[in-house]
Design a protein around this motif. Structure first.
Motif, short mmCIF file in Angstrom:
data_model
loop_
_atom_site.label_atom_id
_atom_site.label_comp_id
_atom_site.label_asym_id
_atom_site.label_seq_id
_atom_site.Cartn_x
_atom_site.Cartn_y
_atom_site.Cartn_z
N SER A 69 12.87 0.48 -0.58
CA SER A 69 12.85 1.23 -1.83
C SER A 69 13.69 0.54 -2.90
N LEU A 70 14.83 0.00 -2.51
CA LEU A 70 15.66 -0.76 -3.45
C LEU A 70 14.87 -1.93 -4.03
N LEU A 71 14.16 -2.63 -3.16
CA LEU A 71 13.40 -3.80 -3.61
C LEU A 71 12.25 -3.41 -4.53
N SER A 72 11.45 -2.42 -4.14
CA SER A 72 10.29 -2.05 -4.93
C SER A 72 10.68 -1.47 -6.29
N MET A 87 0.83 -1.20 0.00
CA MET A 87 0.00 0.00 0.00
C MET A 87 0.87 1.26 0.00
N ILE A 88 1.96 1.23 0.74
CA ILE A 88 2.88 2.38 0.75
C ILE A 88 3.48 2.57 -0.64
N THR A 89 3.88 1.48 -1.27
CA THR A 89 4.48 1.55 -2.60
C THR A 89 3.51 2.14 -3.62
N SER A 90 2.27 1.69 -3.60
CA SER A 90 1.29 2.14 -4.59
C SER A 90 0.83 3.57 -4.35
N ASN A 91 1.13 4.12 -3.17
CA ASN A 91 0.74 5.49 -2.85
C ASN A 91 1.93 6.42 -2.74
N SER A 92 3.04 6.08 -3.42
CA SER A 92 4.24 6.93 -3.39
C SER A 92 4.95 6.89 -4.74
N GLY A 113 4.07 -6.76 -4.91
CA GLY A 113 3.50 -7.50 -3.79
C GLY A 113 4.17 -8.84 -3.59
N ALA A 114 4.40 -9.54 -4.69
CA ALA A 114 5.08 -10.84 -4.60
C ALA A 114 6.51 -10.68 -4.12
N ALA A 115 7.18 -9.61 -4.59
CA ALA A 115 8.57 -9.37 -4.17
C ALA A 115 8.64 -9.10 -2.67
N PHE A 116 7.69 -8.31 -2.16
CA PHE A 116 7.65 -8.08 -0.71
C PHE A 116 7.38 -9.39 0.03
N GLY A 117 6.57 -10.26 -0.58
CA GLY A 117 6.31 -11.57 0.03
C GLY A 117 7.57 -12.40 0.13
N VAL A 118 8.37 -12.40 -0.94
CA VAL A 118 9.65 -13.13 -0.93
C VAL A 118 10.59 -12.53 0.11
N ASN A 119 10.66 -11.20 0.14
CA ASN A 119 11.57 -10.53 1.07
C ASN A 119 11.19 -10.80 2.53
N THR A 120 9.89 -10.66 2.83
CA THR A 120 9.47 -10.89 4.20
C THR A 120 9.54 -12.37 4.58
#
Length: 386
Positions: free
Chosen positions: A317-320, A119-124, A329-336
């Motif tokens: 920010s590097l990841l997104s 949500m932060i990514t999509s709103n920045s 979203g999937a990348a954040f899933g892998v990271n977390t």
């Protein structure tokens, strides 16, 4: 400071404070609670690791399907399940009873974190994303500055049952700002989760580096988080409220540094910022072996956590910015998933060395693991600079 945040991010910020307050009311002193109800150091590590294992297993599916399920539903669902889990934990009396409840409680992060970051990514905007993450990340220390102190005093004054009940009530209240978050207009969830794309050569190699880097750092930190309360209690006979000072100081420094760290990352380079900050961690963790004054250890502990937390805006920010937008979203899933896996195996490793060697062995091992993480950090990709 918050004028740059839109409506959804402001309500997410409030929800994040409430959610963070309830979590940090429990987590920092939880090893002391397990010891109090009869768990040994090894059993302590086992309970915490089982909770981390469940959360790890759910992280990637939550990241892959968050757009189909809906970020708002995942955020509100996290608060509801957390509320129920904490209330049930208030009635448990043995570590065997608390284990399945803690596993449910731990799994909530698998729902909340990917939805929050997405949500932060999509709103920045990409160019200001580290700064936005920095602002949003202050929600954690705002909650943590007071919650751990309150927890410490409540444990001494009235006991753990009331701590869990307060956490449950706060989660119930956190549902209100979640309901105010607006759904994206004219948004159609993707039919494809992007799972196959994660294994493409370009995306897969990027995520692998972030995964390994994350798992190494959180393995070190997860082990330290388990051992610090046990070590301080056995070595210096500190009370619960005194031990709570260690985690309160971490949150206080985190509150001061989050926004500047995001701006620094945007200005001087995110990868350079990460490398500079984590380069000191191996030495700070190892210094626990040589310091015999708990007040100095308070400074070391605060500084260590502060340096790691300052990497959050830059890393996210590097990841997104390193993957296609449909895979964020999937990348954040892998990271977390990597992060949670580290928090799962870290306590097991630290508990093993604490029980079978000497009481400062986990700190030396964590320092060595952080050193390896620094090496992998050189492989992180800064798409803005490139």
């Amino acid at each position: 400071m918050f004028s740059s945040l839109n409506r959804n991010l402001r309500y997410l910020f409030i929800l994040n404070i409430a959610f963070g307050f309830s979590v940090q009311l429990i987590n920092p002193l939880f090893p002391l609670y397990l010891s109090e109800i009869g768990a040994t150091a090894a059993q302590n590590a086992r309970v915490i690791s089982l909770g981390g294992l469940v959360a790890t297993a759910l992280m990637l599916p939550a990241g892959l399907y968050l757009d189909r399920i809906g970020r708002k539903k995942l955020l509100i669902g996290s608060s509801v399940i957390n509320m129920i889990a904490m209330y049930l934990m208030s009635n448990a009396t043995t570590w065997q009873q608390i284990t399945p409840l803690f596993m449910i409680y731990s799994a909530i992060g698998a729902l909340f974190m990917p939805a929050r970051m997405s949500m932060i990514t999509s709103n920045s905007e990409l160019k200001d994303r580290a700064s936005t993450f920095g602002i949003m990340n202050t929600a954690w220390p705002i909650a943590g500055v007071v919650s751990t102190l309150i927890s410490g005093y409540m444990v001494e004054a009235v006991g753990w049952r009331e701590v869990f009940i307060v956490g449950s009530i706060v989660n119930a209240l956190s549902i209100l700002p979640g309901l105010r978050i607006e759904k994206r207009k004219n948004y159609q969830p993707p039919r494809d989760t992007g799972f196959r794309d994660l294994f493409s050569r370009e995306v897969g190699s990027v995520l692998l580096i972030f995964f390994i880097y994350g798992i190494l750092l959180t393995t070190a930190l997860g082990g330290i988080n388990l051992i610090i309360p046990l070590y301080l209690e056995s070595k210096f006979a500190l009370s619960a409220s005194q031990i709570a000072l260690f985690f309160t100081a971490q949150s206080a420094l985190n509150l001061v540094t989050q926004i500047p760290s995001g701006k620094i990352a945007d200005r001087f380079g995110r990868k350079r910022t990460v490398l500079t900050l984590i380069g000191l961690l191996p030495f700070l963790y190892a210094s626990w072996h040589f310091i015999g004054d708990w007040r100095l250890l308070l400074v070391v502990s605060t500084l260590s956590f502060g340096l790691w937390s300052m990497t959050w805006p830059a890393t996210l920010s590097l990841l997104s910015g390193s993957v296609p937008s449909k895979l964020v979203g999937a990348a954040f899933g892998v990271n977390t998933t990597g992060n949670r896996l580290g928090f799962t195996i870290g306590p097991l490793i630290a508990g093993y060395f604490y029980v079978n060697y000497f009481d400062t062995a986990p700190f030396l091992v964590s320092g060595a693991i952080c050193l390896v993480a620094v090496i992998f950090a050189f492989g992180l990709r800064d798409s803005v600079k490139e």
